[in-house]
Design a protein around this motif. Structure first.
Motif, PDB file in Angstrom:
ATOM      1  N   UNK A   1       0.586   9.020  -8.475  1.00 13.26           N
ATOM      2  CA  UNK A   1      -0.077   9.741  -9.555  1.00 13.26           C
ATOM      3  C   UNK A   1      -1.286  10.544  -9.068  1.00 13.26           C
ATOM      4  N   UNK A   2      -1.574  10.446  -7.762  1.00 13.73           N
ATOM      5  CA  UNK A   2      -2.654  11.233  -7.173  1.00 13.73           C
ATOM      6  C   UNK A   2      -2.406  11.349  -5.670  1.00 13.73           C
ATOM      7  N   UNK A   3      -3.313  12.037  -4.956  1.00 17.83           N
ATOM      8  CA  UNK A   3      -3.205  12.129  -3.499  1.00 17.83           C
ATOM      9  C   UNK A   3      -3.710  10.835  -2.862  1.00 17.83           C
ATOM     10  N   UNK A   4      -3.048  10.415  -1.774  1.00 14.41           N
ATOM     11  CA  UNK A   4      -3.445   9.193  -1.085  1.00 14.41           C
ATOM     12  C   UNK A   4      -3.615   9.463   0.413  1.00 14.41           C
ATOM     13  N   UNK A   5      -4.595   8.787   1.054  1.00 14.46           N
ATOM     14  CA  UNK A   5      -4.829   9.007   2.484  1.00 14.46           C
ATOM     15  C   UNK A   5      -3.899   8.198   3.369  1.00 14.46           C
ATOM     16  N   UNK A   6      -3.620   8.739   4.551  1.00 15.89           N
ATOM     17  CA  UNK A   6      -2.833   8.006   5.533  1.00 15.89           C
ATOM     18  C   UNK A   6      -3.141   8.545   6.928  1.00 15.89           C
ATOM     19  N   UNK A   7      -2.484   7.967   7.934  1.00 17.35           N
ATOM     20  CA  UNK A   7      -2.609   8.426   9.310  1.00 17.35           C
ATOM     21  C   UNK A   7      -1.456   9.375   9.612  1.00 17.35           C
ATOM     22  N   UNK A   8      -1.795  10.554  10.097  1.00 17.95           N
ATOM     23  CA  UNK A   8      -0.799  11.554  10.487  1.00 17.95           C
ATOM     24  C   UNK A   8      -0.771  11.636  12.013  1.00 17.95           C
ATOM     25  N   UNK A  16       2.379   7.696   8.474  1.00 13.73           N
ATOM     26  CA  UNK A  16       2.527   6.271   8.219  1.00 13.73           C
ATOM     27  C   UNK A  16       2.552   6.057   6.715  1.00 13.73           C
ATOM     28  N   UNK A  17       3.536   5.318   6.240  1.00 13.56           N
ATOM     29  CA  UNK A  17       3.661   4.978   4.827  1.00 13.56           C
ATOM     30  C   UNK A  17       3.051   3.596   4.591  1.00 13.56           C
ATOM     31  N   UNK A  18       2.066   3.528   3.711  1.00 16.82           N
ATOM     32  CA  UNK A  18       1.416   2.266   3.352  1.00 16.82           C
ATOM     33  C   UNK A  18       1.800   1.943   1.914  1.00 16.82           C
ATOM     34  N   UNK A  19       2.858   1.164   1.752  1.00 15.33           N
ATOM     35  CA  UNK A  19       3.429   0.906   0.437  1.00 15.33           C
ATOM     36  C   UNK A  19       3.339  -0.578   0.075  1.00 15.33           C
ATOM     37  N   UNK A  20       3.295  -0.850  -1.224  1.00 19.61           N
ATOM     38  CA  UNK A  20       3.335  -2.232  -1.712  1.00 19.61           C
ATOM     39  C   UNK A  20       4.115  -2.257  -3.013  1.00 19.61           C
ATOM     40  N   UNK A  21       4.716  -3.406  -3.304  1.00 24.87           N
ATOM     41  CA  UNK A  21       5.403  -3.512  -4.580  1.00 24.87           C
ATOM     42  C   UNK A  21       4.363  -3.626  -5.690  1.00 24.87           C
ATOM     43  N   UNK A  22       4.654  -3.027  -6.818  1.00 23.37           N
ATOM     44  CA  UNK A  22       3.727  -3.092  -7.951  1.00 23.37           C
ATOM     45  C   UNK A  22       3.586  -4.525  -8.427  1.00 23.37           C
ATOM     46  N   UNK A  23       4.674  -5.273  -8.356  1.00 24.44           N
ATOM     47  CA  UNK A  23       4.637  -6.674  -8.773  1.00 24.44           C
ATOM     48  C   UNK A  23       3.596  -7.460  -7.967  1.00 24.44           C
ATOM     49  N   UNK A  24       3.640  -7.318  -6.652  1.00 21.23           N
ATOM     50  CA  UNK A  24       2.689  -8.026  -5.783  1.00 21.23           C
ATOM     51  C   UNK A  24       1.267  -7.515  -6.016  1.00 21.23           C
ATOM     52  N   UNK A  25       1.129  -6.203  -6.141  1.00 15.56           N
ATOM     53  CA  UNK A  25      -0.192  -5.614  -6.364  1.00 15.56           C
ATOM     54  C   UNK A  25      -0.815  -6.111  -7.662  1.00 15.56           C
ATOM     55  N   UNK A  26      -0.015  -6.170  -8.720  1.00 16.17           N
ATOM     56  CA  UNK A  26      -0.528  -6.633 -10.013  1.00 16.17           C
ATOM     57  C   UNK A  26      -0.895  -8.115  -9.954  1.00 16.17           C
ATOM     58  N   UNK A  27      -0.072  -8.899  -9.312  1.00 13.10           N
ATOM     59  CA  UNK A  27      -0.330 -10.343  -9.219  1.00 13.10           C
ATOM     60  C   UNK A  27      -1.636 -10.648  -8.496  1.00 13.10           C
ATOM     61  N   UNK A  85       7.793   7.192   8.003  1.00 12.56           N
ATOM     62  CA  UNK A  85       8.948   7.894   7.440  1.00 12.56           C
ATOM     63  C   UNK A  85       8.533   9.347   7.232  1.00 12.56           C
ATOM     64  N   UNK A  86       9.510  10.234   7.111  1.00 11.19           N
ATOM     65  CA  UNK A  86       9.195  11.604   6.735  1.00 11.19           C
ATOM     66  C   UNK A  86       8.713  11.636   5.289  1.00 11.19           C
ATOM     67  N   UNK A  87       7.786  12.531   4.992  1.00 12.33           N
ATOM     68  CA  UNK A  87       7.309  12.628   3.618  1.00 12.33           C
ATOM     69  C   UNK A  87       8.447  13.062   2.693  1.00 12.33           C
ATOM     70  N   UNK A  88       8.462  12.471   1.515  1.00 17.85           N
ATOM     71  CA  UNK A  88       9.520  12.764   0.565  1.00 17.85           C
ATOM     72  C   UNK A  88      10.836  12.128   0.939  1.00 17.85           C
ATOM     73  N   UNK A  89      10.777  11.096   1.762  1.00 12.95           N
ATOM     74  CA  UNK A  89      11.968  10.451   2.301  1.00 12.95           C
ATOM     75  C   UNK A  89      12.890   9.940   1.189  1.00 12.95           C
ATOM     76  N   UNK A  90      14.174  10.256   1.306  1.00 15.24           N
ATOM     77  CA  UNK A  90      15.140   9.879   0.266  1.00 15.24           C
ATOM     78  C   UNK A  90      15.328   8.370   0.178  1.00 15.24           C
ATOM     79  N   UNK A  91      15.221   7.671   1.309  1.00 12.09           N
ATOM     80  CA  UNK A  91      15.395   6.219   1.284  1.00 12.09           C
ATOM     81  C   UNK A  91      14.237   5.548   0.549  1.00 12.09           C
ATOM     82  N   UNK A  92      13.017   6.043   0.769  1.00 12.09           N
ATOM     83  CA  UNK A  92      11.873   5.492   0.036  1.00 12.09           C
ATOM     84  C   UNK A  92      12.044   5.730  -1.461  1.00 12.09           C
TER      85      UNK A  92
END
Length: 333
Positions: free
Chosen positions: A256-263, A118-129, A207-214
């Protein structure tokens, strides 16, 4: 007379069929959407079986992961190829999106792979705001978010992953709306398009890890991975017999580091109506063509092996046809 009776009974008993022939089989495989990798996987597996047993009619029937389990339980298809621990438990228990318990109406055939992340992603813009870097930040600050996530009829990438991670951190999917947020519902392609187009702030899907679309999306809009504690993520993963894992630094340029997720693991299941011969031959064809199955690509390329086909994290009963093959080859006792 007793001896004669026993002899007659043995003569009348059906012979134990030998499935080690090339006679064709007929089967329908479901669980995958009309497009994308899951369909490619199913079509590839079916081709292996058809080539092993010439003349076989082994076809693909589009569906969702949840809908696939329902279809095999009701005899509308024979196999479903996208089941995880989420679909297995929800279907057995009769919990939404399933309207009634399906326990005993389907069984385990094989593990296909165990590297659905599972990919848990956020835009940096939203995160910073909003001052967000972690799950704990989200729980504490209750930010307004536009969340790109799948529909509940794909339970593995909603109920079994993100929903449980949210619950482990003290909030629910319903709280997103209470905080003033909204949803973009659909598969991962739809979700990533929404991130690219500025219509979503947060993405939760597989998504697969290292996914080209991401990586492509990240080149257009700065992204971050939602950070968290692996132990808390494991608590969420345990609910549906999954596990927490770390996505390594550098998997994507923004990490920039390792991050946890559900496999998650993904398995092929069969309906209880499917004959032992059909299941045995499907299993045999896949097991004895390991390299060709891996060549289908994607998750199969990196995680499928014949030796791991019997891996069964949910301890679901094996279909008798699958169990027969595994016992013959010494893969299970």
């Amino acid at each position: 007379m007793r001896v004669l009776g026993i002899a007659l009974a043995l003569a009348a008993a059906p012979a134990f069929a030998d499935f080690n022939d090339k006679k064709p089989i007929n089967a329908t495989v479901t669980g995958a959407t009309p497009s994308g990798y899951p369909r490619t996987m199913v079509e590839g597996l079916n081709a292996v079986v058809r080539d092993t047993y010439p003349g076989s009619a082994v076809s693909f029937k589009p569906n969702s992961p949840g809908g696939g389990v329902l279809a095999i339980a009701e005899g509308q298809a024979d196999f479903t190829a996208t089941a995880t621990g989420t679909e297995v438990k929800l279907a057995n228990d009769g919990t939404a999106p399933f309207s009634k318990p399906l326990n005993g109406k389907f069984s385990y055939v094989m593990q296909l792979y165990d590297n659905q992340f599972i990919h848990f992603l956020m835009t940096k813009e939203w995160a910073d705001q909003n001052g967000i870097r972690s799950w704990a930040d989200i729980a504490a600050k209750k930010p307004r978010m536009r969340l790109a996530i799948n529909r509940p009829d794909n339970p593995q990438t909603t109920i079994g992953g993100p929903y449980e991670v949210m619950k482990a951190h003290g909030f629910t999917i319903q709280d997103i709306e209470k905080w003033g947020g909204s949803y973009v519902l659909g598969n991962s392609q739809i979700g990533l398009d929404a991130i690219t187009d500025g219509k979503a702030d947060v993405f939760m899907n597989a998504r697969n890890l290292g996914d080209s679309l991401v990586k492509d999306v990240a080149s257009k809009r700065a992204l971050l991975w939602i950070d968290g504690d692996r132990g808390v993520i494991q608590k969420a993963a345990d609910v549906f017999n999954n596990k927490a894992d770390m996505v390594e630094k550098g998997t994507y340029p923004f990490m920039e580091k390792d991050y946890p997720t559900v496999r998650m693991w993904v398995a092929l299941l069969a309906g209880s109506h499917v004959s032992d011969e059909v299941v045995y031959k499907y299993v045999k064809a896949v097991a004895e063509n390991e390299k060709r199955v891996q060549d289908i690509g994607g998750s199969l390329k990196s995680a499928f092996t014949t030796a791991k086909m019997t891996t069964n994290p949910a301890n679901l009963p094996y279909h008798p046809g699958a169990l027969r093959y595994y016992k013959e080859k010494g893969l299970v006792k």
